[in-house]
Structures are given as structure tokens and as C-alpha cells.
Design a protein around this motif. Structure first.
Motif, mmCIF file in Angstrom:
data_model
loop_
_atom_site.group_PDB
_atom_site.id
_atom_site.type_symbol
_atom_site.label_atom_id
_atom_site.label_comp_id
_atom_site.label_asym_id
_atom_site.label_seq_id
_atom_site.Cartn_x
_atom_site.Cartn_y
_atom_site.Cartn_z
ATOM 1 N N ALA A 249 -37.201 -9.035 46.138
ATOM 2 C CA ALA A 249 -36.753 -9.860 45.022
ATOM 3 C C ALA A 249 -35.756 -9.063 44.196
ATOM 4 N N LEU A 250 -34.676 -9.700 43.773
ATOM 5 C CA LEU A 250 -33.647 -8.974 43.038
ATOM 6 C C LEU A 250 -33.940 -8.932 41.546
ATOM 7 N N GLY A 251 -34.934 -9.673 41.119
ATOM 8 C CA GLY A 251 -35.272 -9.655 39.703
ATOM 9 C C GLY A 251 -34.414 -10.573 38.865
ATOM 10 N N VAL A 252 -33.590 -11.361 39.509
ATOM 11 C CA VAL A 252 -32.781 -12.348 38.791
ATOM 12 C C VAL A 252 -33.312 -13.712 39.221
ATOM 13 N N PRO A 253 -33.960 -14.454 38.321
ATOM 14 C CA PRO A 253 -34.685 -15.667 38.740
ATOM 15 C C PRO A 253 -33.829 -16.665 39.517
ATOM 16 N N SER A 254 -32.620 -16.928 39.036
ATOM 17 C CA SER A 254 -31.831 -17.968 39.703
ATOM 18 C C SER A 254 -31.462 -17.533 41.119
ATOM 19 N N MET A 255 -31.246 -16.237 41.272
ATOM 20 C CA MET A 255 -30.858 -15.753 42.582
ATOM 21 C C MET A 255 -32.053 -15.715 43.525
ATOM 22 N N LEU B 132 -34.500 -17.621 43.486
ATOM 23 C CA LEU B 132 -34.796 -18.996 43.874
ATOM 24 C C LEU B 132 -33.915 -19.397 45.057
ATOM 25 N N ALA B 133 -32.645 -19.029 44.969
ATOM 26 C CA ALA B 133 -31.730 -19.366 46.063
ATOM 27 C C ALA B 133 -32.079 -18.600 47.341
ATOM 28 N N LEU B 134 -32.634 -17.422 47.175
ATOM 29 C CA LEU B 134 -32.967 -16.597 48.339
ATOM 30 C C LEU B 134 -34.404 -16.833 48.816
ATOM 31 N N GLU B 135 -35.064 -17.841 48.253
ATOM 32 C CA GLU B 135 -36.451 -18.174 48.625
ATOM 33 C C GLU B 135 -37.357 -16.976 48.433
ATOM 34 N N GLY B 136 -37.196 -16.318 47.326
ATOM 35 C CA GLY B 136 -38.103 -15.216 47.011
ATOM 36 C C GLY B 136 -37.471 -13.845 47.154
ATOM 37 N N GLY B 137 -36.344 -13.753 47.771
ATOM 38 C CA GLY B 137 -35.691 -12.453 47.877
ATOM 39 C C GLY B 137 -35.098 -12.241 49.250
ATOM 40 N N LEU B 138 -34.449 -11.097 49.408
ATOM 41 C CA LEU B 138 -33.839 -10.786 50.703
ATOM 42 C C LEU B 138 -34.932 -10.421 51.699
ATOM 43 N N PRO B 139 -34.793 -10.802 52.953
ATOM 44 C CA PRO B 139 -35.848 -10.498 53.924
ATOM 45 C C PRO B 139 -35.877 -9.006 54.235
ATOM 46 N N LEU B 140 -37.077 -8.449 54.223
ATOM 47 C CA LEU B 140 -37.229 -7.040 54.599
ATOM 48 C C LEU B 140 -37.599 -6.903 56.062
ATOM 49 N N ASP B 141 -37.581 -8.002 56.780
ATOM 50 C CA ASP B 141 -37.852 -7.906 58.218
ATOM 51 C C ASP B 141 -36.770 -8.668 58.971
ATOM 52 N N LYS C 108 -24.266 -17.924 53.541
ATOM 53 C CA LYS C 108 -25.189 -18.461 54.536
ATOM 54 C C LYS C 108 -26.596 -18.379 53.978
ATOM 55 N N SER C 109 -27.240 -19.478 53.922
ATOM 56 C CA SER C 109 -28.636 -19.519 53.490
ATOM 57 C C SER C 109 -29.159 -20.899 53.847
ATOM 58 N N ARG C 110 -30.417 -21.155 53.500
ATOM 59 C CA ARG C 110 -30.954 -22.482 53.783
ATOM 60 C C ARG C 110 -30.335 -23.512 52.862
ATOM 61 N N ASN C 111 -29.806 -23.051 51.726
ATOM 62 C CA ASN C 111 -29.170 -23.992 50.800
ATOM 63 C C ASN C 111 -27.849 -24.458 51.379
ATOM 64 N N PRO C 112 -27.583 -25.728 51.275
ATOM 65 C CA PRO C 112 -26.343 -26.223 51.862
ATOM 66 C C PRO C 112 -25.091 -25.755 51.124
ATOM 67 N N ALA C 113 -25.150 -25.675 49.811
ATOM 68 C CA ALA C 113 -23.929 -25.377 49.065
ATOM 69 C C ALA C 113 -23.798 -23.880 48.833
ATOM 70 N N PRO C 114 -22.621 -23.326 49.023
ATOM 71 C CA PRO C 114 -22.456 -21.903 48.710
ATOM 72 C C PRO C 114 -22.623 -21.651 47.221
#
Lengths: 473, 312
Positions: B54-60, B62-71, B246-252
Motif C-alpha cells: 500500500a502506498l499510503g495514499v487512499p485514492s491511489m 483504491l485504484a490499485l486494489e489495495g496496493g502494488l502486488p508483491l508477488d 494498465k490496471s483493472r480500472n478502465p480509465a487511465p
């Protein structure tokens, strides 16, 4: 042009070494002559010496014409001295070399027996008797000494043995006595082996030669297992290993692999060689297979035994060391590096890259404490060699430029911080090192640079030069 | 009837398998998970956040579904080689952030190609220490060939010895396509270690990375004075302009992220929006002062030729 070497037939004809080529041709018009190739002769004798490593680790070259093997403590492995000598000669004969060999308790006597006697094993009691009948040139003397001895009628070594030593030394110099003593074994003569003796070594002889890489690695693991007790007895682990592979046709391959931590574990040692074999794949020709494998420990260090805890967290360190070893074995030691801090306030001297396999954690900690930690910000990426920059409209005398050209692109400076002056290190650069004024600049595109001015704006002097040294995030 | 039921069961099992391969959640699985979560809520929460940074920035987040994947793989690309500073800055700030979250002794591996080192300089340990990464915790690998680099990355991820592996390449390489990236992604998933792919001067490309960011430099935040006001003209914390391509969200999604290297945490830059005016072209482009002819950036010719004059 003179003859330097002769085969049996030519010797039978009565030709001598050192004879003129024209003379020899005049006597025997149908002889074949080839130019001497010193390098090839040398390579051949080196290859034979490599092959002889199977008998003893102490193999020395005797000029270009012979080999000394120190077989102290090795003979019983081959069934005694007689059997050893027979084995050496028979195998060399199979390869096509007609070789004479002798075993005695001094190198000088063996040399003499090979060249002027019938070879074979000379036991300690029969030394004198073997020596008596040899001619004086069997003593490795200069030509003049031999000639003057012969002139006096002293043709055999036996004639010299009972003469008073003082008068011999006065007349022919001390060298004659030295050689005489060396042949009798009274004066210990050291041979100089070609390779350092490995601290530990284990080998496996194979009845059936192996070719496959998998087989070699599996055997390496087994040999490494037999090295383990030796390493444990010393409380050590190997740092540099050497795998010596003797091919059936006499070629010898040596493959060295290093480890970042002292190693004992057979599976990790054989994993090291698995990467090395991959790396040397092109130069590695198994031919008809290998008949003898030997694993040497060239360097070893104290082995720190670390106790594992129940959570199994020690696994990480092992896998890191394992990874470092494998990468270094496969891609070379310079591929994987680590930065070590140095005590210097010049940015490019504040770190050096060392191969990760050689990094010493203890030493690094000390350097870390004393390393210069600047208060002002340093860039994330640094150019090893500062790149020239064309600066425009710099504030005279010590301001940042308004614009600069770097790599053919003009950057507009929006914000600047500085200068930070870094003085040259007079103890290294001498008196004429120039000081640098560093600036942090931000361009209108948001890129941040670290550039410096070398020299000063001064009337009547060469204008200063500007350099790019790093980029910030 | 029985045959129908077994066929359905088989179908469901296959679907489940596909979902697991793709890393997606299946209705049946999510229901089972939810049930488990209801029984042990804190346990389930820990499990899901274990492999997320988790980056510690709530809006981000949320867009990353909890944070960057560590796996898995996260790709970070820049448009130009000149933006290498911002791109490597963002990736190193991620590594430093990861170190804060997981204070173990596992080092970071930085695999870079030779060209990037020459173009953008080598990582500088003194700067890295200020950035929050201890120099003895970073290993640099400089393989000569791409094959070696991929081998290194794969083995580094699989060994599990590194808290993060950074693979730095330049441009879109022909021999580093979807197959290779998929392979690396599977390794990362199996070993549960993150791989950051840093692509300088690259285009968008299909890969198995779960997220791809485009990083552009942005003007730094000003230095803050003790009373909270900004010191004019100063260059403070780095700011990155990120676009989540690129993410699950459609809009960049696009935002300005600031890395505070003293607190070692991210925050959204305060003056988002008013920056980037400088990137725009001026409203009335006119001829600038003529530049020397042998330089690349000389003024383009103004206007276009509509019709050529008659020759005679």
C-alpha cells in the motif's frame, strides 16, 4: 642453421646435436628437416605435465626435455614405485611417446639414470653403485668442466668420488661438488612445481569414462562429500574450488569456481560447477569421456557455524549467497557488484564497486561509519565521468546558468540551488586541482540536474568549464 | 441426471482453475472467502494485505486494489531516456517504501543494461542512502546480453533472497515479449517476491504486469519552512507525475505523487493541477533567434509551401 634435435634413426646414422645443417645434408642427402617450433614443444611438455598431475600434485618442468615428479607419499596409491613407473611409461607409450623414466631418492640421480643409464627404480642402497658407472656428463655440468675432467682421465663419476674434495673444489669450482652431492642425495635439491599444491583434494578414478554433464556433476557432488571430513577437521569451508577433469586422450581441463561464503555442502559445491560448466560450454569438449575427476580446494576460510532458529529465517542468507555464487560462476565475478563507501568528499570517489563475491561485511561496517555523509542532497544517478555542458547566461561570478546545453538539447533553468563548493583533495590531486561549485537545477520540464562549474570567472583568465555530474529523481 | 451433474462439476472445476491462473476471483471462491473472513476478520485482512504494497495514499490504493502486488510484476515506463531520473526515482522510492514496511535484511537487486548506465548514469550510493536505501543492501548486476539479464531476473525472483528485483531495460525489445514476461510473472507469483520492470523510452506493450505506470518528471515541491510556508525558489521533495496506464480500472488515472525522503512516505502533491503549464506550446509560435545550423534543435521553418513559383 644447426641441428637441435634428432630422432632415433638419425642418431643411429651418427649425426650429433649442434652439427651444421649443411654438413648433415652433405653426409645424408635424404634426411627430413623441420624448423624448430619452441612454443609448440613447450605446449606439448606442459600438456604432458598436466597429464602427470594424476600421479602427484608436484610436477616440475626440467627445461624443455623432461619432467620431475615428486612422488613422495604417492607411490603406494599406485601399488608401489615399480608399478607406478611402469604405469607412467606404459600409458605414455600408448599415447605415442617413447619415454625413459627412473625413480631414485634424488632428482639429480634420476636425471642421470634416465639419460645415461637404463632407467628403473634405484633403491637407497644401490645408489652409489649406480652412480659409479655413469659418465661425468651425467652430473649436469658445463661443457668446459666435462672437457677438462675428461682430459685428466676422470671419465666416470666413480673416479671423482674418492678424490679429496678440497683439491677438486680448487680446480673445478664448487659447482662440481654441488652437483656431485646432489646426485648422491647428500645435498637436498628442491624442484619447483608448476602449480601450488591444493589445500585439500579428492579424486575419483573411473573404470568407464563419463561424458555427460549430469554424470560429471553428480560425481562432483560425491567427491565433494568425501572432502567434507577434511574441511570439518580444519573448521573451514572452501572459497575457491577447482575441478580437474582428465580426458581419456590425455587432455586436462581445469575449471575454477569461487564462492562468496565458505562452503562445505556437497550439493552447493556441485551447483557451483553446474553454472560454470554452462558458462564454459563452448570450450568444453568431452571427447571420448573423462577417466579421472579431481576436486581441489584452492582457498579456504574459517567456517562460521550459524544456528538456525525454528522459524527457518536463516534460509534467506543462504539463498542470497547461493545466488551470488551462481551468478558469479556463470556470468563472471564482475557482473554482480556492490558499492562500498570510501572516505572522500569528491562525489565520484565516495564509492567503489567491488564484486559481490568478494565483499567483506565486517570491513564494510567500519568504512560505513567513517564514510563522509554530506548534508546537502546528492543525486540518484551519477555519471562516472562528468559530461561537458555548455552554459549560457550564468550569473557572474558565482551564480547558476539560465540555460544550458547538454547532449545537444537546451534546458531552460527554472529553479536553482547552490553553489555548494567542493574543494579538490590536495593529498591526491596535487596543488593544481580545481575546486568545483555544484548547483542543483530544475528545468522547465521538471527534470533535476546536478551540474558544476570548474574554475572561476575572472578577468584575463580562461573561462570556467561546466559539467553535468548527475541527475536527481 | 447424474451425468449432467458430473459434467457441471467438471466445468466448475475448470473454471476455477482458469480463474486461479488468471489471478481473478470467482463468485464461488469469493463467497467461501467471505465466509472465512466473517469467522476470522483480522486473519483474512492480514492475508490479503500481505502481498500488497500500500502506498499510503487512499485514492491511489483504491485504484490499485489495495496496493502494488508483491508477488508479481509492476512495470514502470518513461517516454524518453531523459526522464530516467524520475523513473528510477519512483522505483527506488517504492523500494525504500517497501523496506520501511518490511524491515528485513533482504537486499534489493538492480539489474541494468549497459546502455542505460551510460545514458543516465549509474545509481549513486550516497544519493541512495539519502533516499532511504542503505548502499550495502543493493546489489548491481550488469549483464552484457538480454538473455543473461532475463536469466538473472528469473533466478533472483525465484531464489526469494531479494526484497525487490528491479530490471532496467531500454525500449521495447523484440526478445522480451509476452512469453518472457509471463514466465517472470509466474516465477514472481510462485516465490511471492516483487519484480519491478523499469522501461526507459518505451512504448506501451502487452505484458503480464498487473499494473503499468507512466512516469514523467514534475516540478519538485518547495522546501517547507518551520512555520509551514514554502521557501520560494527552492527545490524540495521529488514529485512524480504518474499515469496508471494498465490496471483493472478502465480509465487511465493520473496524479502527482510526492516522495518525502525524510518521513519516507508518499503523499499527493499539494499544488496538483497548476503545474505543467510549461510543457504546453506557446499560443503564438513565432520565429525564435536563429540557432547555429549544425545543431539539432534549430528553429523549424515557419509556414508551409502552398504553391511553388513558376520557373519561367
Amino acid at each position: 642453421m644447426r641441428l637441435t634435435a634428432l630422432d632415433e634413426i638419425c642418431e643411429g646414422l651418427g649425426l650429433k646435436r649442434g652439427q651444421g645443417l649443411a654438413e648433415a645434408r652433405a653426409m645424408f642427402p635424404n634426411i627430413d628437416v623441420a624448423d624448430e617450433d619452441g612454443a609448440a614443444d613447450r605446449a606439448l611438455i606442459e600438456a604432458i605435465a598436466d597429464w602427470c598431475d594424476r600421479y602427484t600434485p608436484l610436477v616440475a618442468l626440467d627445461g624443455g626435455e623432461g619432467l620431475f615428479l615428486d612422488i613422495t607419499g604417492c607411490a603406494h596409491l599406485f601399488g608401489g614405485e615399480e608399478a607406478l613407473l611402469k604405469d607412467v611409461l606404459a600409458r605414455l607409450l600408448q599415447m605415442g611417446f617413447d619415454v625413459k623414466g627412473a625413480i631414485s631418492s634424488s632428482p639429480g640421480l634420476s636425471w642421470a639414470i634416465c639419460r645415461f643409464g637404463r632407467g628403473g627404480v634405484i633403491s637407497g642402497e644401490r645408489m652409489e653403485e649406480a652412480l659409479i658407472s655413469l659418465p661425468v656428463n651425467a652430473l649436469r655440468l658445463e661443457e668446459e668442466t666435462v672437457a677438462s675432467l675428461c682430459k685428466l682421465g676422470l671419465r666416470r663419476v666413480g673416479d671423482l668420488l674418492h678424490l679429496p674434495r678440497a683439491s677438486l673444489a680448487r680446480r673445478f669450482g664448487t659447482r662440481l661438488l654441488l652437483r656431485l652431492d646432489q646426485a648422491r642425495g647428500a645435498n637436498e635439491e628442491a624442484i619447483s612445481p608448476r602449480r601450488p599444491v591444493a589445500a585439500l583434494s579428492a579424486e575419483r578414478k573411473l573404470a568407464e569414462p563419463i561424458q555427460a554433464e549430469d554424470g560429471i556433476l553428480q560425481l562432483t557432488g560425491q567427491i565433494a562429500y568425501s572432502l567434507k571430513p577434511g574441511l570439518e577437521a580444519r573448521g573451514a569451508g572452501g572459497r575457491v574450488f577447482e575441478l580437474v577433469l582428465f580426458r581419456v586422450d590425455g587432455r586436462v581441463f581445469r575449471i575454477t569456481a569461487g564462492a562468496s561464503q565458505p562452503l562445505r555442502d556437497p550439493s552447493r559445491i556441485s551447483a557451483l560447477f553446474s553454472e560454470r560448466l554452462n558458462a564454459v560450454h563452448d570450450d568444453f569438449d568431452a571427447g571420448f569421456g573423462f577417466e579421472l575427476l579431481r576436486l581441489n580446494v584452492l582457498q579456504y576460510d574459517a567456517f562460521e557455524i550459524s544456528q538456525d532458529d525454528f522459524t527457518g529465517n536463516g534460509r534467506g542468507e543462504i539463498s542470497l549467497a547461493d545466488f551470488v555464487d551462481r551468478v558469479s560462476a556463470r556470468l563472471g565475478v564482475d557482473c554482480l557488484r556492490i558499492a562500498e563507501p570510501k572516505q572522500s568528499h569528491l562525489p565520484e570517489r565516495a564509492e567503489v564497486f567491488v564484486p559481490a563475491i568478494m565483499a567483506r561485511p565486517v570491513q564494510r561496517k567500519v568504512e560505513e561509519i567513517f564514510a563522509f555523509a554530506p548534508r546537502s542532497e546528492r543525486p540518484l544517478r551519477l555519471f562516472r565521468h562528468p559530461e561537458p555542458v555548455e552554459a549560457f547566461a550564468a550569473t557572474v561570478p558565482d551564480g547558476p546558468p539560465q540555460r544550458f546545453r547538454w547532449r545537444r538539447l537546451v534546458h531552460e533553468v527554472v529553479r536553482a540551488e547552490g553553489p555548494e563548493r567542493i574543494a579538490p583533495e590536495w593529498w591526491l590531486d596535487g596543488q593544481d586541482g580545481e575546486e568545483r561549485d555544484y548547483f542543483r537545477l530544475e528545468s522547465n520540464t521538471g527534470r533535476r540536474f546536478w551540474i558544476f562549474r570548474q574554475g572561476h570567472y575572472d578577468a584575463g583568465k580562461v573561462p570556467p568549464t561546466w559539467h553535468m555530474h548527475g541527475i536527481f529523481s | 441426471m447424474a451425468g449432467n451433474a458430473t459434467a457441471q462439476e467438471k466445468l466448475f472445476a475448470l473454471r476455477e482453475q482458469i480463474a486461479r491462473l488468471e489471478g481473478k476471483s470467482l463468485p464461488g471462491l469469493t463467497a467461501a472467502k467471505r465466509e472465512e473472513a466473517a469467522v476470522h476478520p483480522e486473519h483474512e485482512k492480514a492475508k490479503s494485505s500481505q502481498f500488497r504494497l500500500a502506498l499510503g495514499v487512499p485514492s491511489m490504493d483504491l485504484a490499485l486494489e489495495g496496493g502494488l502486488p508483491l508477488d508479481g510484476i509492476t512495470e514502470i515506463r518513461s517516454r524518453l531516456m531523459g526522464d530516467a531520473g524520475a523513473a528510477s526515482g519512483f522505483i527506488l522510492s517504492l523500494a525504500a517504501h517497501l523496506k520501511i514496511r518490511q524491515p528485513d535484511k533482504a537486499p534489493v537487486l538492480w539489474i541494468s543494461d549497459v546502455v542505460s548506465g551510460q545514458e543516465a548514469g549509474l545509481p549513486y550510493s550516497v544519493g541512495l542512502r539519502q533516499f532511504g536505501l542503505s548502499p550495502q543492501n543493493i546489489l548491481y548486476a550488469s549483464p552484457r546480453k538480454l538473455d543473461d539479464a532475463l536469466w538473472l531476473a528469473e533466478n533472483a525472483v525465484a531464489s526469494g533472497a531479494f526484497s525487490a528485483t528491479i530490471l532496467e531495460i531500454r525500449g521495447n525489445l523484440r526478445h522480451f515479449g509476452l512469453t518472457e514476461s509471463r514466465r517472470l510473472g509466474l516465477r514472481a507469483k510462485a516465490a511471492q517476491r516483487p519484480l519491478f520492470l523499469l522501461r526507459h523510452a518505451g512504448k506501451e506493450e502487452a505484458s503480464s504486469a498487473s499494473f503499468r505506470f507512466l512516469v514523467e518528471p514534475a516540478p519538485a515541491a518547495g522546501r517547507r519552512l518551520p512555520d509551514g510556508s514554502l521557501l520560494g525558489g527552492s527545490i524540495g521533495h521529488s514529485v512524480f507525475r504518474l499515469t496508471l496506464e494498465k490496471s483493472r480500472n478502465p480509465a487511465p488515472l493520473s496524479f502527482l505523487l510526492e516522495w518525502n525522503l525524510h518521513d519516507r512516505q508518499f503523499s499527493l502533491a499539494r499544488d496538483a493541477g497548476e503545474t505543467f503549464s510549461s510543457r504546453k506550446e506557446p499560443a503564438h509560435p513565432g520565429p525564435r533567434l536563429p540557432a547555429p545550423v549544425d545543431r539539432q534543435d534549430r528553429t523549424p521553418v515557419v509556414g508551409t509551401v502552398v504553391a511553388l513559383e513558376r520557373a519561367s
